[in-house]
Motif scaffolding. Structure first.
Motif, PDB file in Angstrom:
ATOM      1  N   SER A  69      -1.463   5.184   2.730  1.00 32.46           N
ATOM      2  CA  SER A  69      -2.007   5.999   1.610  1.00 32.46           C
ATOM      3  C   SER A  69      -1.847   5.182   0.454  1.00 32.46           C
ATOM      4  O   SER A  69      -1.131   4.465  -0.110  1.00 32.46           O
ATOM      5  CB  SER A  69      -1.455   7.165   1.447  1.00 32.46           C
ATOM      6  N   GLY A  70      -3.283   4.817  -0.264  1.00 37.85           N
ATOM      7  CA  GLY A  70      -3.263   4.204  -1.390  1.00 37.85           C
ATOM      8  C   GLY A  70      -2.383   4.767  -2.625  1.00 37.85           C
ATOM      9  O   GLY A  70      -1.902   4.086  -3.298  1.00 37.85           O
ATOM     10  N   ARG A  71      -2.343   6.167  -2.508  1.00 37.70           N
ATOM     11  CA  ARG A  71      -1.841   6.702  -3.873  1.00 37.70           C
ATOM     12  C   ARG A  71      -0.296   6.620  -3.503  1.00 37.70           C
ATOM     13  O   ARG A  71       0.461   6.794  -4.422  1.00 37.70           O
ATOM     14  CB  ARG A  71      -2.170   8.452  -3.823  1.00 37.70           C
ATOM     15  N   VAL A  72       0.206   6.777  -2.473  1.00 42.81           N
ATOM     16  CA  VAL A  72       1.480   6.402  -1.957  1.00 42.81           C
ATOM     17  C   VAL A  72       2.026   5.003  -2.354  1.00 42.81           C
ATOM     18  O   VAL A  72       3.176   4.857  -2.908  1.00 42.81           O
ATOM     19  CB  VAL A  72       1.733   6.779  -0.443  1.00 42.81           C
ATOM     20  N   GLN A  73       1.361   4.178  -1.913  1.00 39.98           N
ATOM     21  CA  GLN A  73       1.720   2.750  -2.319  1.00 39.98           C
ATOM     22  C   GLN A  73       1.750   2.504  -3.881  1.00 39.98           C
ATOM     23  O   GLN A  73       2.580   1.840  -4.337  1.00 39.98           O
ATOM     24  CB  GLN A  73       0.733   1.814  -1.492  1.00 39.98           C
ATOM     25  N   LEU A  74       0.936   3.174  -4.564  1.00 41.34           N
ATOM     26  CA  LEU A  74       0.593   2.958  -6.070  1.00 41.34           C
ATOM     27  C   LEU A  74       2.066   3.666  -6.513  1.00 41.34           C
ATOM     28  O   LEU A  74       2.414   3.162  -7.440  1.00 41.34           O
ATOM     29  CB  LEU A  74      -0.688   3.571  -6.662  1.00 41.34           C
ATOM     30  N   ARG A  75       2.483   4.930  -5.960  1.00 39.76           N
ATOM     31  CA  ARG A  75       3.409   5.442  -6.451  1.00 39.76           C
ATOM     32  C   ARG A  75       4.832   4.663  -6.437  1.00 39.76           C
ATOM     33  O   ARG A  75       5.790   4.407  -7.024  1.00 39.76           O
ATOM     34  CB  ARG A  75       3.758   6.953  -5.797  1.00 39.76           C
ATOM     35  N   TRP A  76       4.819   3.880  -5.313  1.00 35.34           N
ATOM     36  CA  TRP A  76       6.028   3.018  -4.843  1.00 35.34           C
ATOM     37  C   TRP A  76       6.056   1.921  -6.049  1.00 35.34           C
ATOM     38  O   TRP A  76       7.016   1.726  -6.557  1.00 35.34           O
ATOM     39  CB  TRP A  76       5.827   2.434  -3.684  1.00 35.34           C
ATOM     40  N   LEU A  77       4.867   1.425  -6.277  1.00 36.81           N
ATOM     41  CA  LEU A  77       5.023   0.345  -7.142  1.00 36.81           C
ATOM     42  C   LEU A  77       5.060   0.806  -8.653  1.00 36.81           C
ATOM     43  O   LEU A  77       5.733  -0.114  -9.308  1.00 36.81           O
ATOM     44  CB  LEU A  77       3.606  -0.329  -7.101  1.00 36.81           C
ATOM     45  N   LEU A  78       4.874   1.947  -8.834  1.00 39.72           N
ATOM     46  CA  LEU A  78       5.169   2.559 -10.090  1.00 39.72           C
ATOM     47  C   LEU A  78       6.709   2.934 -10.261  1.00 39.72           C
ATOM     48  O   LEU A  78       7.147   3.411 -11.505  1.00 39.72           O
ATOM     49  CB  LEU A  78       3.882   3.680 -10.542  1.00 39.72           C
ATOM     50  N   SER A  79       7.416   2.934  -9.347  1.00 42.70           N
ATOM     51  CA  SER A  79       8.786   3.536  -9.233  1.00 42.70           C
ATOM     52  C   SER A  79       9.823   2.345  -9.016  1.00 42.70           C
ATOM     53  O   SER A  79       9.200   1.309  -8.652  1.00 42.70           O
ATOM     54  CB  SER A  79       9.066   4.743  -8.290  1.00 42.70           C
ATOM     55  N   LYS A  80      11.107   2.676  -9.486  1.00 44.82           N
ATOM     56  CA  LYS A  80      11.995   1.637  -9.290  1.00 44.82           C
ATOM     57  C   LYS A  80      12.289   1.813  -7.574  1.00 44.82           C
ATOM     58  O   LYS A  80      12.394   2.839  -7.149  1.00 44.82           O
ATOM     59  CB  LYS A  80      13.168   2.025  -9.791  1.00 44.82           C
TER      60      LYS A  80
ATOM     61  N   PRO B  95       7.672  -9.868   5.969  1.00 40.50           N
ATOM     62  CA  PRO B  95       7.321  -9.344   4.935  1.00 40.50           C
ATOM     63  C   PRO B  95       6.204  -9.529   4.211  1.00 40.50           C
ATOM     64  O   PRO B  95       5.720  -8.822   3.216  1.00 40.50           O
ATOM     65  CB  PRO B  95       8.472  -9.771   3.956  1.00 40.50           C
ATOM     66  N   TYR B  96       5.250 -10.328   4.713  1.00 41.15           N
ATOM     67  CA  TYR B  96       3.689 -10.574   3.853  1.00 41.15           C
ATOM     68  C   TYR B  96       2.573 -10.015   4.809  1.00 41.15           C
ATOM     69  O   TYR B  96       1.657 -10.457   4.735  1.00 41.15           O
ATOM     70  CB  TYR B  96       3.655 -12.270   3.891  1.00 41.15           C
ATOM     71  N   ARG B  97       3.042  -8.939   5.545  1.00 43.37           N
ATOM     72  CA  ARG B  97       1.867  -8.286   6.355  1.00 43.37           C
ATOM     73  C   ARG B  97       1.361  -6.991   5.436  1.00 43.37           C
ATOM     74  O   ARG B  97       2.351  -6.237   5.162  1.00 43.37           O
ATOM     75  CB  ARG B  97       2.171  -7.659   7.635  1.00 43.37           C
ATOM     76  N   PRO B  98       0.390  -7.055   4.913  1.00 45.94           N
ATOM     77  CA  PRO B  98       0.119  -5.822   4.129  1.00 45.94           C
ATOM     78  C   PRO B  98      -0.142  -4.612   4.971  1.00 45.94           C
ATOM     79  O   PRO B  98      -0.448  -4.491   6.113  1.00 45.94           O
ATOM     80  CB  PRO B  98      -1.511  -6.133   3.726  1.00 45.94           C
ATOM     81  N   LEU B  99       0.368  -3.513   4.157  1.00 43.96           N
ATOM     82  CA  LEU B  99       0.422  -2.350   4.883  1.00 43.96           C
ATOM     83  C   LEU B  99      -0.883  -1.913   4.711  1.00 43.96           C
ATOM     84  O   LEU B  99      -1.171  -0.766   3.986  1.00 43.96           O
ATOM     85  CB  LEU B  99       1.285  -1.497   4.138  1.00 43.96           C
ATOM     86  N   LEU B 100      -1.875  -1.928   5.900  1.00 50.85           N
ATOM     87  CA  LEU B 100      -3.155  -1.439   5.901  1.00 50.85           C
ATOM     88  C   LEU B 100      -3.251  -0.894   7.437  1.00 50.85           C
ATOM     89  O   LEU B 100      -2.759  -1.046   8.382  1.00 50.85           O
ATOM     90  CB  LEU B 100      -4.130  -2.502   6.062  1.00 50.85           C
TER      91      LEU B 100
ATOM     92  N   GLY C  30     -10.894  -4.505   1.276  1.00 51.56           N
ATOM     93  CA  GLY C  30     -11.255  -5.359   0.168  1.00 51.56           C
ATOM     94  C   GLY C  30     -10.211  -6.264  -0.394  1.00 51.56           C
ATOM     95  O   GLY C  30      -8.818  -5.844   0.072  1.00 51.56           O
ATOM     96  N   ARG C  31     -10.481  -7.118  -1.402  1.00 49.64           N
ATOM     97  CA  ARG C  31      -9.366  -8.171  -1.775  1.00 49.64           C
ATOM     98  C   ARG C  31      -8.220  -7.359  -2.552  1.00 49.64           C
ATOM     99  O   ARG C  31      -7.025  -7.420  -2.437  1.00 49.64           O
ATOM    100  CB  ARG C  31      -9.714  -8.947  -2.594  1.00 49.64           C
ATOM    101  N   LEU C  32      -8.732  -5.917  -3.270  1.00 50.63           N
ATOM    102  CA  LEU C  32      -7.909  -5.551  -4.228  1.00 50.63           C
ATOM    103  C   LEU C  32      -7.104  -4.289  -3.194  1.00 50.63           C
ATOM    104  O   LEU C  32      -5.805  -4.414  -3.401  1.00 50.63           O
ATOM    105  CB  LEU C  32      -8.651  -4.574  -5.199  1.00 50.63           C
ATOM    106  N   ARG C  33      -7.694  -3.725  -2.191  1.00 49.44           N
ATOM    107  CA  ARG C  33      -6.920  -3.034  -1.669  1.00 49.44           C
ATOM    108  C   ARG C  33      -5.856  -3.610  -0.525  1.00 49.44           C
ATOM    109  O   ARG C  33      -4.835  -3.106  -0.323  1.00 49.44           O
ATOM    110  CB  ARG C  33      -7.689  -2.170  -0.285  1.00 49.44           C
ATOM    111  N   ALA C  34      -6.164  -4.979  -0.268  1.00 50.13           N
ATOM    112  CA  ALA C  34      -5.265  -5.796   0.601  1.00 50.13           C
ATOM    113  C   ALA C  34      -4.028  -6.199  -0.360  1.00 50.13           C
ATOM    114  O   ALA C  34      -2.988  -6.126   0.361  1.00 50.13           O
ATOM    115  CB  ALA C  34      -5.917  -6.970   1.252  1.00 50.13           C
ATOM    116  N   ALA C  35      -4.596  -6.343  -1.352  1.00 54.38           N
ATOM    117  CA  ALA C  35      -3.336  -6.768  -2.489  1.00 54.38           C
ATOM    118  C   ALA C  35      -2.391  -5.642  -2.627  1.00 54.38           C
ATOM    119  O   ALA C  35      -1.318  -5.838  -2.758  1.00 54.38           O
ATOM    120  CB  ALA C  35      -3.980  -7.335  -3.775  1.00 54.38           C
ATOM    121  N   LEU C  36      -2.975  -4.538  -2.713  1.00 52.45           N
ATOM    122  CA  LEU C  36      -2.042  -3.415  -2.834  1.00 52.45           C
ATOM    123  C   LEU C  36      -1.178  -3.159  -1.680  1.00 52.45           C
ATOM    124  O   LEU C  36       0.189  -2.886  -1.759  1.00 52.45           O
ATOM    125  CB  LEU C  36      -2.885  -1.934  -3.149  1.00 52.45           C
TER     126      LEU C  36
END
Length: 314
Positions: free
Chosen positions: A79-90, A114-119, A126-132
């Motif tokens: 989930s994009g919102r889950v992944q974003l929450r991970w990045l905004l948390s310690k 470690p370098y396989r995107p969670l998709l 797209g590039r932004l989603r793959a980067a996330l």
């Protein structure tokens, strides 16, 4: 004061497995399960779980549109919102509970490095989603991760996941198995679980509906639609002679616990086969996967995906 852990869930199976994770002690003595708002199936699951009586220290919170600021457990790691929450948390402790085939997909990506995107599988990102997805994968590596699963995991995959520093915790629905039965199952001998494969464009609709019709011509069927099944298809199935459609809403693990010896459950490839076998086999109920004939698959079902689906439910 005991700190309360939060579990964010977006599907009935995630909600049930979050309860099991709390019962197993993975989330500490106090847990709040927060369901995503707007999902009818989650309301039905929440209602059924409350009828059973929750484990001590667990509460089912009101549905929310937004995730809590601090979340210790999730189901959908893609989930994009889950992944974003991970990045905004310690970085900290992360518990990931079962989410069907997506759980095995996650384990495979973790094992690959470690370098396989969670998709998601078959996702065209797209590039932004793959980067996330890549940033989320790296953040997980910096966290203490436990994957809490009832699914069968091959020994080689399990070893690779553990080498990556991820803890794999098995469960067998211990809490749910200990609960008294609150209702009888359907009267029909044969229960068919609906599938999302048709709506996802992986299986031809006409072949699937014809199979159900032929099966119902031999004996009465109880049909439990998949939560993502097309309502038009469900309406057609409801009109078919010999088929009784049950709009349960809650996951099959909850609604079919009352089946008796001599009854059976049929299902196209699904991770529900594993959990139902754990719950129903001791009661003498057969849970049988249905092989998908080659001509049922559409061109969107790549051979690797077919193999994956067949393997997890065999």
């Amino acid at each position: 004061m005991v700190e309360q852990a939060s579990a964010w869930v977006e599907s009935p199976l995630q909600m049930l497995c979050a309860v099991e994770a709390h019962h197993a002690g993975l989330l500490g003595p106090a847990t709040a399960i927060v369901p995503r708002a707007g999902l009818r199936a989650l309301k039905a699951t929440r209602r059924e779980l409350r009828r059973l009586g929750l484990p001590e220290g667990l509460v089912l919170s009101e549905p929310r549109e937004r995730m809590p600021r601090r979340v210790q457990a999730v189901g959908d790691a893609f989930s994009g919102r889950v992944q974003l929450r991970w990045l905004l948390s310690k970085p900290g402790r992360v518990v990931i509970v079962d989410d069907g085939l997506a759980t095995l997909r996650l384990l495979e990506l973790i094992a690959d490095g470690p370098y396989r995107p969670l998709l998601r599988a078959r996702a065209e990102a797209g590039r932004l989603r793959a980067a996330l997805g890549l940033a989320a994968a790296l953040r997980l590596r910096a966290s203490r991760v436990s994957v809490f699963t009832a699914l069968p995991v091959e020994a080689e995959l399990e070893a690779a996941v553990r080498r990556a520093g991820v803890e794999l915790v098995r469960h067998d629905f211990a809490w749910l198995r200990a609960q008294p039965l609150s209702a009888e199952g359907p009267a029909e001998r044969t229960v068919v679980l609906g599938t999302s494969l048709v709506r996802n464009g992986l299986v031809h609709r006409d072949h699937y509906l014809r199979w159900l019709t032929d099966l119902a011509a031999r004996e009465p069927l109880a049909y439990y639609p998949h939560r993502r099944e097309d309502p038009v298809d469900v309406a057609l199935i409801r009109e078919s002679p010999g088929i009784t459609v049950h709009d349960a809403g809650a996951p099959a693990e909850l609604t079919l616990r009352g089946l008796d010896a001599g009854q059976r459950v049929l299902s196209l490839p699904s991770t529900a086969i594993t959990s139902l076998r754990v719950l129903l086999s001791p009661r003498g109920v057969a849970v049988e996967p249905v092989d998908v004939p080659d001509d049922w698959w559409t061109s969107r079902a790549a051979p690797a995906l077919r193999s994956h689906l067949t393997g997890v439910s065999g």
